[in-house]
Write an enzyme that holds these catalytic residues in place. Sequence first.
Site, mmCIF file in Angstrom:
data_model
loop_
_atom_site.group_PDB
_atom_site.id
_atom_site.type_symbol
_atom_site.label_atom_id
_atom_site.label_comp_id
_atom_site.label_asym_id
_atom_site.label_seq_id
_atom_site.Cartn_x
_atom_site.Cartn_y
_atom_site.Cartn_z
ATOM 1 C CB CYS A 84 8.147 74.383 -24.129
ATOM 2 S SG CYS A 84 8.706 76.093 -24.302
ATOM 3 C CG ASN A 85 7.665 77.260 -28.056
ATOM 4 O OD1 ASN A 85 6.508 76.869 -28.121
ATOM 5 N ND2 ASN A 85 8.017 78.333 -27.361
ATOM 6 C CD GLU A 137 13.099 82.068 -25.890
ATOM 7 O OE1 GLU A 137 13.505 82.087 -24.712
ATOM 8 O OE2 GLU A 137 13.049 81.051 -26.589
ATOM 9 C CB ALA A 188 9.039 75.123 -7.806
ATOM 10 C CB SER A 215 7.582 78.275 -11.722
ATOM 11 O OG SER A 215 6.864 77.178 -12.275
#
Length: 554
Positions: free
Chosen positions: A168-169, A232, A321, A325
């Site tokens: 995502c990054n 992270e 999900a 999530s």
Amino acid sequence: MCPFMMLVYLLGLVQLVRGASYVVGSPQPFSPVVRMSALRSAAEMPRTSPISCIATRPDEVSAKTVSEAVGDMAQASRTAALVDQVSSNTPATSSTPKKAATKGKSEAAMTERKVVTHGHPLVIGLSHKTATVDVREKLSIKEADWNAAAAKLCEYDSITEAAVLSTCNRFELYLAAEDHFAATRDALAFLRERSQLTDMELRPNLFMLQNEDAVYHLLRVSAGLDSLVVGEGQILSQVKACHSHAISTDTEEDAIPGSAGKVLGRLLNTAVMSGKYVRSETEIAKGAVSISSAAVELAVLKCPEDLSQSLKDVRVAIIGAGKMSRLLLTHLASHGVTKVTLLNRSRPRAEELAAEYPDLDIHVGLMDELWQTVETSELVFTSTSATGCIVTEPLLRERVWGQTPQPLVLIDISVPRNVESECNNVDGVKAYNVDDLKQVVARNQAKRKEKILEAEVLLRAELAKFLAWQESLKYVPAISELQAKFEQVRAAELGKAMKKLKGLSDAEKAAVEVATKGIINKLLHAPMSYLRSEDTDGSKASVRQIRDVFKLDQ
């Protein structure tokens, strides 16, 4: 000199004599120009085939000329005397064929060594530091398609190995290539085709690192030092997945085998091990640090501002999900949230996730309940694998928000985005994406500066180990050629000896074969160990010196 090299030498003399004869007998000046197709045919012949130097008339050069160059040993011996006879009358221009032969041999040797030459690391990509989410989503590749993209990159002649890391990054292409300029050009062509962006749109968002810088970048990525949320843990599992896909074969679960070879395979494995090592030796990952935790921290900051309520008092919904999530539920629970609506495309997966949090009151629904859920919620997190936006400005205006303003906070942590930024144009709606998390994680990074420095010291040590290994790769061709040369001499000398030992039984011959191979292995042990060793003090002999000492080019 071994019989094979003697044959090559004598065949070269045959062709030299032919050229000399033509020069002596021809009234026209000698022309070294030959038909390129014939030269190409000769260059492409395997090294075990006869090597000939073509020095006849240009109009007579053909495949037939090459085949006629192959003579028997008797003919070669007869021509040797002729060479001495005409050498004194040969003009200076007759040395051209000999130079061509030497050059051809050198090029052939270089070509053979080039086959085992390994490329150097190169990374091209973009991240949350260089590009906005609207650019990153256009290049994003699903994990299931990483190997297909890597295989497409390896279709370019300039790229020998490839691996894809898309999160995502960040979106990064890890490549191994000898010519980084050509590899960069081809990688950019791949990115343009995939994103449908022009050079003017694409280039300002990209970064490119080579060699040592590329290696260190991947080590920092795996350790979480280059992440939006420093330390992270999810990025380590993503790098591990990248490694697993890159080295997979067609017999494994990946439909398309990975495209990592010796260099990228070792690099990705080093990155995974370094990421684990840093986390175990420092406190860089201490505490809850992830994109999901940052999203919840953002909600803590924005709920009083946008909804006039604290996080624990608002109605919360999560769309999707997956792994993100699951982390959202964990961090929401730690902030006092007790009731959540969870939507997913398939009910079993959502119910399985809800079962992991018995202390939370989780209502499970399907995606056809999306708008009903959004209308009854005040805070909505989106984290799905959809390739397009599922919440848009027009869709909001078609519903209650198009009639009367209703407070709603949308926090989208998906890439590609699930919520378009134009939703902020709707009264009462506040839409945030992963780029908005930076204001939250700035505090996190400030607190971890000392831990970052500790981690970088460890990574520098791992970098040095990888670079030492990579440096040793340049000795691999010399090692292979040295072993081959010793074996060639052993086989030749054993062949001569066997002619005088005709009375040996098969078992005795086998024993002699094993004994001679053992002798060669013993003799080569020290040189092989030296060539494979690390150059710790800078005193190790160069590849050129090794080749000269053992006369590997002769």
